[in-house]
Design an enzyme around this catalytic site. Structure first.
Site, short mmCIF file in Angstrom:
data_model
loop_
_atom_site.label_atom_id
_atom_site.label_comp_id
_atom_site.label_asym_id
_atom_site.label_seq_id
_atom_site.Cartn_x
_atom_site.Cartn_y
_atom_site.Cartn_z
CG PHE A 1 10.14 -15.98 31.09
CD1 PHE A 1 10.10 -17.51 30.57
CD2 PHE A 1 9.01 -15.32 31.60
CE1 PHE A 1 8.68 -18.40 30.92
CE2 PHE A 1 7.80 -16.08 31.91
CZ PHE A 1 7.94 -17.38 31.47
CB VAL A 2 8.35 -12.59 26.46
CG1 VAL A 2 9.58 -12.11 26.09
CG2 VAL A 2 8.04 -14.15 25.75
CE LYS B 1 12.00 -18.12 25.02
NZ LYS B 1 11.81 -17.88 26.32
CG ASP C 1 2.00 -19.35 23.78
OD1 ASP C 1 2.71 -20.32 23.14
OD2 ASP C 1 2.07 -19.30 25.05
NE ARG D 1 -2.79 -17.93 30.95
CZ ARG D 1 -1.86 -18.77 30.60
NH1 ARG D 1 -1.32 -18.32 29.45
NH2 ARG D 1 -1.62 -19.94 31.07
CG ASP E 1 12.19 -21.80 25.05
OD1 ASP E 1 13.12 -21.54 24.04
OD2 ASP E 1 12.06 -22.16 25.89
N GLY F 1 -1.97 -20.53 26.26
CA GLY F 1 -1.13 -19.23 25.64
C GLY F 1 -1.46 -18.56 24.19
P1 IMP Z 1 8.98 -25.48 24.07
O1 IMP Z 1 8.21 -26.84 24.14
O2 IMP Z 1 10.11 -25.27 24.83
O3 IMP Z 1 9.05 -25.06 22.46
O4 IMP Z 1 8.18 -24.20 25.17
C1 IMP Z 1 6.84 -23.92 24.46
C2 IMP Z 1 5.83 -23.56 25.66
O5 IMP Z 1 6.59 -23.20 26.68
C3 IMP Z 1 5.17 -22.43 25.07
O6 IMP Z 1 3.78 -22.84 24.62
C4 IMP Z 1 4.90 -21.62 26.29
O7 IMP Z 1 3.68 -22.10 26.62
C5 IMP Z 1 5.95 -21.91 27.09
N1 IMP Z 1 7.19 -20.94 26.90
C6 IMP Z 1 8.18 -20.88 26.33
N2 IMP Z 1 9.08 -19.59 26.41
C7 IMP Z 1 8.00 -19.04 27.27
C8 IMP Z 1 8.10 -17.39 27.61
O8 IMP Z 1 8.99 -16.63 27.36
N3 IMP Z 1 7.10 -16.99 28.25
C9 IMP Z 1 5.94 -17.56 28.48
N4 IMP Z 1 5.92 -19.00 28.26
C10 IMP Z 1 6.89 -19.56 27.46
MG MG Z 2 2.04 -22.55 24.90
#
Ligand code: IMP
Ligand code: MG
Length: 173
Positions: free
Chosen positions: A150-151, A129, A98, A163, A101, A42
């Site tokens: 979701f982006v 986010k 990137d 991408r 979340d 990402g």
């Molecule tokens: P986390 O572990 O929930 O913080 O998620 C992190 C990973 O989830 C990021 O590195 C992204 O690859 C993916 N991700 C989270 N939200 C999005 C989104 O809105 N679009 C695309 N990928 C996302």
């Molecule tokens: Mg990522």
């Protein structure tokens, strides 16, 4: 793909912000060698632009991570698909993501890399986010804080697509 895209952050906004972040990172560590750790896939575009916005000595390392398996919600499971090629002991590292979340991915990666003895380890993320955060993570450099949508685009994918968009868009199925 047959969802709809709505631009959230334009190419111009991204480029301007990335230049600011690069300048800030260099200002925080003047004259010091830096290692950017690019979290694949990402953040490949973000790192490509960020590295060009940081003057002086900069290394780039790649860390392959799979956390999402093609869906739109976090699994919390982090799989290393490609490890760093070089050690980071004694180095000032910026872990470049990137999007953060739940925080589970970055939390896992920070703990994994700290064990390797970097002199410092900071996190730079293009997007934050915060609404879904499950673990507290320290983000030193944030491009944009965004709502819980979701982006895609500028490196972020849905099922490996989108991408290549030069901007960030909200995807609705
Ligand atoms: P986390 O572990 O929930 O913080 O998620 C992190 C990973 O989830 C990021 O590195 C992204 O690859 C993916 N991700 C989270 N939200 C999005 C989104 O809105 N679009 C695309 N990928 C996302
Ligand atoms: Mg990522």
């Amino acid at each position: 793909m047959n969802g709809t895209l709505r631009t959230l952050i334009s190419e111009e906004q991204i480029q301007a912000r990335v230049r600011e972040l690069g300048a800030r990172i260099r200002a925080d560590f003047p004259d010091q060698p830096l290692t950017l750790v690019c979290v694949l896939k990402g953040s490949f575009l973000f790192v490509a632009d960020l590295v060009r916005a940081i003057s002086g000595e900069v290394r780039v390392e790649f860390l392959g991570v799979a956390s999402y398996h093609g869906g739109t919600s976090s699994s919390g499971v982090v799989k290393i698909t490609h490890d760093l090629r070089h050690g980071i002991e004694g180095q000032i590292c910026i872990l470049v993501e990137d999007i953060v979340d739940t925080g589970l991915t970055i939390d896992y990666l920070v703990r994994m890399l700290k064990v390797r003895g970097p002199k410092a380890l900071h996190v730079a993320t293009l997007l934050d986010k915060p609404d879904n955060r499950e673990v507290e993570v320290e983000l030193s450099y944030v491009g944009f804080t965004i709502p819980d949508e979701f982006v895609v685009g500028y490196g972020l994918d849905l099922g490996e697509l989108y991408r290549n968009l030069p901007y960030v868009a909200i995807y609705s199925p």
